[in-house]
Design an enzyme around this catalytic site. Sequence first.
Site, mmCIF file in Angstrom:
data_model
loop_
_atom_site.group_PDB
_atom_site.id
_atom_site.type_symbol
_atom_site.label_atom_id
_atom_site.label_comp_id
_atom_site.label_asym_id
_atom_site.label_seq_id
_atom_site.Cartn_x
_atom_site.Cartn_y
_atom_site.Cartn_z
ATOM 1 N N HIS A 1 0.843 -1.200 0.000
ATOM 2 C CA HIS A 1 0.000 0.000 0.000
ATOM 3 C C HIS A 1 0.879 1.253 0.000
ATOM 4 O O HIS A 1 0.491 2.279 -0.571
ATOM 5 C CB HIS A 1 -0.906 0.036 1.234
ATOM 6 C CG HIS A 1 -1.967 -1.013 1.232
ATOM 7 N ND1 HIS A 1 -1.740 -2.302 1.656
ATOM 8 C CD2 HIS A 1 -3.267 -0.966 0.842
ATOM 9 C CE1 HIS A 1 -2.870 -2.997 1.543
ATOM 10 N NE2 HIS A 1 -3.806 -2.217 1.049
ATOM 11 N N ASP B 1 -4.713 -5.818 -8.021
ATOM 12 C CA ASP B 1 -4.931 -5.184 -6.733
ATOM 13 C C ASP B 1 -5.145 -3.691 -6.998
ATOM 14 O O ASP B 1 -5.007 -3.216 -8.130
ATOM 15 C CB ASP B 1 -3.744 -5.446 -5.798
ATOM 16 C CG ASP B 1 -4.126 -5.403 -4.320
ATOM 17 O OD1 ASP B 1 -5.203 -4.841 -4.005
ATOM 18 O OD2 ASP B 1 -3.363 -5.905 -3.483
#
Length: 364
Positions: free
Chosen positions: A190, A260
């Site tokens: 992230h 993702d």
Amino acid sequence: MPQQAPLIIDVAGLSLSKIDRQRLKHPLVGGIILFARNWQDRAQLAQLCREIKRVRRDLLICVDHEGGRVQRFKTDGFTHLPPMRALGELWLNDGKAGEGAGAMRATNAATACGFVLGAELRACGVDFSFTPVLDLDFGESSVIGDRAFTRDPRVVSLLAKSLMHGLLQSGMANCGKHFPGHGFVKADSHTDIPVDKRSLKAILAEDAAPYGWLNSTLSSVMPAHVIYPKVDARPAGFSSKWLNDILRGQLGFGGAIFSDDLSMAGARLIDGQPVSYTQAAVAALNAGCDLVLLCNQSLASSDGGGLAVDELIDGLTEAQLKGGWQPQEASEARRRALLPCSPAPDWDALMVQPDYMHALALLP
């Protein structure tokens, strides 16, 4: 010309705005991912899902709802599901004789988890959850941590298969993540670009093994925003070698592949160069992804929230017109195969359903 709706986007609030509806009507948009900000209570969630389906029946309503710390809806009757590590610990708690009773209890509990997870979501109108995590727990990754079942890929595979059986009983498809494995690296994709320097042989022997063993059971797969430099310089989700040659070719997977979230740091650099959301989406689709996610970019505010979503929709449209990306009928078929085929009971009917009550009693 083949049709494909590869974009999974989000919405800002508890109901659809005019701009949300416009975006969801776009033929390149194939679904929506919900977050905790889209949740107030069950009645509101069910109404939001009905609004989405009124825009287009074929839109796939998704959520990250695994159990443990990754569970978007936790109040107003939703069961607090355990982290997947609890199922791995149940497996290992086998008693003095080691006769396998713990393993059998764990597989039964995993099926119950999958059924409760899927049934509760479907009773509110949600189609699909990005679960289960197939990453191995090497004790290194804070972002994975107790989201993983355990360290042994054989145990991970059997518990995941049991959980997917429960999802299937509820009428929900599944998503194994994060291919070929995110558990070995400490960095969080992230915020960073994790690098796993192991050999392909080592990764296939451990982390990626569940994807081959479960190739007849997995509905979809989400690759990791991790670079494995001994295999490819690109993160797995942008690598045709990983997605086409290894996942589909070598491991025999035939379902849908999701990228993702393209807003994660691990997706913003490709070949050492910063990329736009459109460039990232085109790279993922051309590498073998069927669907791409862009999360947390719809937030409507005076500072131009949501512009990134519009830029991606416009950019992918332009890329298609210019031949930078071409829709694939097979990809669209894989997306539609994730939509539930059976009607779901409403919440009140679910609460007194014997299978549901039995499953609740089996949760660890």
